[in-house]
Design a protein around this motif. Sequence first.
Motif, PDB file in Angstrom:
ATOM      1  N   VAL A 193       0.850  -1.187   0.000  1.00  0.00           N
ATOM      2  CA  VAL A 193       0.000   0.000   0.000  1.00  0.00           C
ATOM      3  C   VAL A 193       0.888   1.240   0.000  1.00  0.00           C
ATOM      4  CG1 VAL A 193      -1.740   1.318   1.262  1.00  0.00           C
ATOM      5  CG2 VAL A 193      -1.891  -1.173   1.176  1.00  0.00           C
ATOM      6  N   GLU A 194       0.740   2.056  -1.028  1.00  0.00           N
ATOM      7  CA  GLU A 194       1.515   3.283  -1.140  1.00  0.00           C
ATOM      8  C   GLU A 194       0.758   4.488  -0.586  1.00  0.00           C
ATOM      9  OE1 GLU A 194       4.546   3.358  -2.051  1.00  0.00           O
ATOM     10  OE2 GLU A 194       4.795   1.375  -2.990  1.00  0.00           O
ATOM     11  N   ASN A 195      -0.562   4.440  -0.720  1.00  0.00           N
ATOM     12  CA  ASN A 195      -1.393   5.556  -0.270  1.00  0.00           C
ATOM     13  C   ASN A 195      -2.820   5.042  -0.103  1.00  0.00           C
ATOM     14  OD1 ASN A 195      -2.147   8.143   0.427  1.00  0.00           O
ATOM     15  ND2 ASN A 195      -2.347   8.857  -1.681  1.00  0.00           N
ATOM     16  N   CYS A 196      -3.612   5.732   0.664  1.00  0.00           N
ATOM     17  CA  CYS A 196      -5.015   5.356   0.819  1.00  0.00           C
ATOM     18  C   CYS A 196      -5.806   6.568   1.283  1.00  0.00           C
ATOM     19  CB  CYS A 196      -5.170   4.184   1.791  1.00  0.00           C
ATOM     20  SG  CYS A 196      -4.374   4.423   3.394  1.00  0.00           S
ATOM     21  N   TRP A 197      -7.077   6.558   0.971  1.00  0.00           N
ATOM     22  CA  TRP A 197      -7.947   7.671   1.361  1.00  0.00           C
ATOM     23  C   TRP A 197      -9.385   7.187   1.363  1.00  0.00           C
ATOM     24  CZ3 TRP A 197      -5.564   7.142  -3.342  1.00  0.00           C
ATOM     25  CH2 TRP A 197      -6.386   7.067  -4.474  1.00  0.00           C
ATOM     26  N   SER A 198     -10.262   8.011   1.879  1.00  0.00           N
ATOM     27  CA  SER A 198     -11.682   7.687   1.899  1.00  0.00           C
ATOM     28  C   SER A 198     -12.483   8.817   1.294  1.00  0.00           C
ATOM     29  CB  SER A 198     -12.169   7.442   3.333  1.00  0.00           C
ATOM     30  OG  SER A 198     -11.603   6.273   3.872  1.00  0.00           O
ATOM     31  N   GLY A 199     -13.556   8.460   0.626  1.00  0.00           N
ATOM     32  CA  GLY A 199     -14.508   9.426   0.085  1.00  0.00           C
ATOM     33  C   GLY A 199     -15.913   8.923   0.366  1.00  0.00           C
ATOM     34  N   TYR A 200     -16.885   9.783   0.119  1.00  0.00           N
ATOM     35  CA  TYR A 200     -18.272   9.387   0.372  1.00  0.00           C
ATOM     36  C   TYR A 200     -18.986   8.964  -0.910  1.00  0.00           C
ATOM     37  CZ  TYR A 200     -18.415  11.302   5.150  1.00  0.00           C
ATOM     38  OH  TYR A 200     -18.215  11.546   6.488  1.00  0.00           O
ATOM     39  N   TYR A 201     -19.775   7.907  -0.809  1.00  0.00           N
ATOM     40  CA  TYR A 201     -20.854   7.650  -1.743  1.00  0.00           C
ATOM     41  C   TYR A 201     -22.081   8.377  -1.199  1.00  0.00           C
ATOM     42  CZ  TYR A 201     -19.049   3.702  -4.606  1.00  0.00           C
ATOM     43  OH  TYR A 201     -18.367   2.909  -5.496  1.00  0.00           O
ATOM     44  N   GLU A 202     -22.808   9.082  -2.059  1.00  0.00           N
ATOM     45  CA  GLU A 202     -24.127   9.588  -1.633  1.00  0.00           C
ATOM     46  C   GLU A 202     -25.101   8.447  -1.922  1.00  0.00           C
ATOM     47  OE1 GLU A 202     -26.048  12.503  -4.099  1.00  0.00           O
ATOM     48  OE2 GLU A 202     -24.437  12.504  -5.539  1.00  0.00           O
ATOM     49  N   TYR A 203     -25.312   7.638  -0.914  1.00  0.00           N
ATOM     50  CA  TYR A 203     -25.872   6.299  -1.057  1.00  0.00           C
ATOM     51  C   TYR A 203     -27.390   6.313  -0.894  1.00  0.00           C
ATOM     52  CZ  TYR A 203     -25.715   1.174  -0.509  1.00  0.00           C
ATOM     53  OH  TYR A 203     -25.861  -0.184  -0.660  1.00  0.00           O
ATOM     54  N   ASN A 204     -28.093   5.928  -1.944  1.00  0.00           N
ATOM     55  CA  ASN A 204     -29.542   5.791  -1.891  1.00  0.00           C
ATOM     56  C   ASN A 204     -29.859   4.407  -1.331  1.00  0.00           C
ATOM     57  OD1 ASN A 204     -32.281   5.510  -2.297  1.00  0.00           O
ATOM     58  ND2 ASN A 204     -32.232   5.850  -4.501  1.00  0.00           N
ATOM     59  N   VAL A 205     -30.340   4.361  -0.100  1.00  0.00           N
ATOM     60  CA  VAL A 205     -30.554   3.075   0.562  1.00  0.00           C
ATOM     61  C   VAL A 205     -31.732   2.300  -0.036  1.00  0.00           C
ATOM     62  CG1 VAL A 205     -29.503   3.810   2.738  1.00  0.00           C
ATOM     63  CG2 VAL A 205     -31.973   4.132   2.382  1.00  0.00           C
ATOM     64  N   LEU A 206     -32.578   2.961  -0.830  1.00  0.00           N
ATOM     65  CA  LEU A 206     -33.694   2.248  -1.456  1.00  0.00           C
ATOM     66  C   LEU A 206     -33.200   1.298  -2.532  1.00  0.00           C
ATOM     67  CD1 LEU A 206     -36.794   1.854  -1.918  1.00  0.00           C
ATOM     68  CD2 LEU A 206     -36.578   3.619  -3.699  1.00  0.00           C
ATOM     69  N   ASP A 207     -32.389   1.821  -3.473  1.00  0.00           N
ATOM     70  CA  ASP A 207     -31.994   0.963  -4.602  1.00  0.00           C
ATOM     71  C   ASP A 207     -30.658   1.341  -5.244  1.00  0.00           C
ATOM     72  OD1 ASP A 207     -32.613   3.292  -5.988  1.00  0.00           O
ATOM     73  OD2 ASP A 207     -34.399   2.476  -6.956  1.00  0.00           O
ATOM     74  N   GLN A 208     -29.881   2.192  -4.588  1.00  0.00           N
ATOM     75  CA  GLN A 208     -28.555   2.593  -5.088  1.00  0.00           C
ATOM     76  C   GLN A 208     -28.605   3.209  -6.486  1.00  0.00           C
ATOM     77  OE1 GLN A 208     -28.407  -1.149  -3.676  1.00  0.00           O
ATOM     78  NE2 GLN A 208     -29.002   0.328  -2.121  1.00  0.00           N
ATOM     79  N   ASN A 209     -29.712   3.840  -6.834  1.00  0.00           N
ATOM     80  CA  ASN A 209     -29.835   4.602  -8.072  1.00  0.00           C
ATOM     81  C   ASN A 209     -30.199   6.043  -7.739  1.00  0.00           C
ATOM     82  OD1 ASN A 209     -29.742   2.801 -10.706  1.00  0.00           O
ATOM     83  ND2 ASN A 209     -30.759   1.582  -9.136  1.00  0.00           N
ATOM     84  N   CYS A 236     -38.467  22.670  -6.446  1.00  0.00           N
ATOM     85  CA  CYS A 236     -37.179  22.102  -6.025  1.00  0.00           C
ATOM     86  C   CYS A 236     -36.916  20.842  -6.829  1.00  0.00           C
ATOM     87  CB  CYS A 236     -37.186  21.787  -4.530  1.00  0.00           C
ATOM     88  SG  CYS A 236     -35.638  21.072  -3.942  1.00  0.00           S
ATOM     89  N   ILE A 237     -35.772  20.799  -7.492  1.00  0.00           N
ATOM     90  CA  ILE A 237     -35.380  19.616  -8.260  1.00  0.00           C
ATOM     91  C   ILE A 237     -34.220  18.929  -7.546  1.00  0.00           C
ATOM     92  CG2 ILE A 237     -34.443  18.777 -10.445  1.00  0.00           C
ATOM     93  CD1 ILE A 237     -35.957  20.952 -11.864  1.00  0.00           C
ATOM     94  N   PHE A 238     -34.397  17.664  -7.301  1.00  0.00           N
ATOM     95  CA  PHE A 238     -33.381  16.860  -6.625  1.00  0.00           C
ATOM     96  C   PHE A 238     -32.540  16.116  -7.662  1.00  0.00           C
ATOM     97  CE2 PHE A 238     -36.798  17.567  -3.713  1.00  0.00           C
ATOM     98  CZ  PHE A 238     -36.226  17.651  -2.456  1.00  0.00           C
ATOM     99  N   ALA A 239     -31.260  16.017  -7.390  1.00  0.00           N
ATOM    100  CA  ALA A 239     -30.351  15.211  -8.213  1.00  0.00           C
ATOM    101  C   ALA A 239     -29.348  14.584  -7.248  1.00  0.00           C
ATOM    102  CB  ALA A 239     -29.651  16.066  -9.267  1.00  0.00           C
ATOM    103  N   ASN A 240     -29.801  13.523  -6.596  1.00  0.00           N
ATOM    104  CA  ASN A 240     -29.076  12.965  -5.453  1.00  0.00           C
ATOM    105  C   ASN A 240     -29.083  11.441  -5.467  1.00  0.00           C
ATOM    106  OD1 ASN A 240     -31.077  15.383  -4.031  1.00  0.00           O
ATOM    107  ND2 ASN A 240     -28.871  15.696  -4.132  1.00  0.00           N
ATOM    108  N   GLY A 241     -28.204  10.863  -4.635  1.00  0.00           N
ATOM    109  CA  GLY A 241     -28.232   9.422  -4.409  1.00  0.00           C
ATOM    110  C   GLY A 241     -27.611   8.586  -5.506  1.00  0.00           C
ATOM    111  N   PHE A 242     -26.585   9.099  -6.169  1.00  0.00           N
ATOM    112  CA  PHE A 242     -25.998   8.380  -7.300  1.00  0.00           C
ATOM    113  C   PHE A 242     -25.228   7.133  -6.887  1.00  0.00           C
ATOM    114  CE2 PHE A 242     -26.991  12.514  -8.935  1.00  0.00           C
ATOM    115  CZ  PHE A 242     -27.358  12.288 -10.245  1.00  0.00           C
ATOM    116  N   SER A 243     -24.888   7.019  -5.629  1.00  0.00           N
ATOM    117  CA  SER A 243     -24.314   5.786  -5.069  1.00  0.00           C
ATOM    118  C   SER A 243     -23.061   5.322  -5.803  1.00  0.00           C
ATOM    119  CB  SER A 243     -25.383   4.672  -5.075  1.00  0.00           C
ATOM    120  OG  SER A 243     -26.562   5.096  -4.419  1.00  0.00           O
TER     121      SER A 243
END
Length: 390
Positions: A307-323, A335-342
């Motif tokens: 392991v040379e390097n490592c990091w963490s990032g977030y998934y904006e996780y849609n718990v219903l179906d990951q879409n 209001c237009i939502f564009a969220n949960g791309f997982s």
Amino acid sequence: MASKVVIVGGGVIGSSVAYFLRASDPTVAVTVIERDPSYARSSSALSAASIRQQFSTPLSIQMSLYGIEFLRSIGARLEVAGAQPSIDLHEGGYLFLATPAGEQTLRENHALQTRLGADIRLLDKDGLRQQFPWLNVDDLAAGAFGVSGEGWFDGYGLVQALRKKAQALGARYVHAEVVGVRRDGKKVTHVLTSDGEDYACDTLVNAAGAWARKVADMVGIDIPVFARRRSIFNVSSPAKLTKCPLLIDPTGVYFRPEGRTYICGTSPAADNDPDDLPLDQVDHALFDEVIWPTLANRVPEFEALRVENCWSGYYEYNVLDQNAIIGRHPDVENCIFANGFSGHGLQQGPATGRGVSELILNGKYTSLDLSALSWTRVLENRPIVEKNIV
């Protein structure tokens, strides 16, 4: 038609919406409010930054087909003052592997993908052995390889290119954190920021990524999107893997080349995937117990990994179906939502930006119909079944 659009979040989704809005109608006033213009914690900058058409639902495939078309032409599309951006797009392909238990699903997915125009080749065990001689195929039945149109790129570069082009077209970017909204009935009228400013809006776009739930709550909507930490490991190895693609093992462990090294990762077990874990920590146990043993089995030369390097990032996780959830909620009409791309936001960003701009300017989708990703399925608890979740 909306004359004032406020976009919360200036990552790949928000900046794509801003770009398409201003490119389509220069009379629309677009304000993008971004809490961290360095994008140090953004999913766009911290992800594995890749694109594929190997999904199992038609819309996801079509969104990524447009995505690769956009990325291939990014220099001309997003040119500013004679300078053409480069995102180092490398069409090395995805390679999805299947054991006998998963072979039929792989073949069904492949038939759908190729019918829609994706350039995917189905390989049997002998074909895998011939094309990728470094691969252990003993337990495999087949693989699906993206000959073209799939690969990886500079995700941070894409966000910067979209942002700069949107600004050049007249979009205004504001460095602030959104702390609240004002509503009048079913409409949001103003967006409030931590510096005491408020921004009038005819349309509000929630493109806040991993922080989408907080913004939705301000509007009065409960969205099933949570921040889920994903750790990525950059590893070195003496292995020489010729024509190495982005490989998806049947276990879900993935790796791909990154210059002379490799990056790899996997999702944690569902019962060990809590919300909002700190990004300054990395799941080293996941690497030691799951990722490394899997890689060493699949690619024997990976027995020697460092392991040379490592990091963490977030998934904006849609718990219903990951879409993704894209569109208006019936309780807040402007209001237009564009969220949960997982994990699919970078590759689906161009299609989303185009679609959301159409929804704002025309009241409907005029290119690719994204309505299957609307709130309707969420409110009716009808998840989309996507078999190729990575």
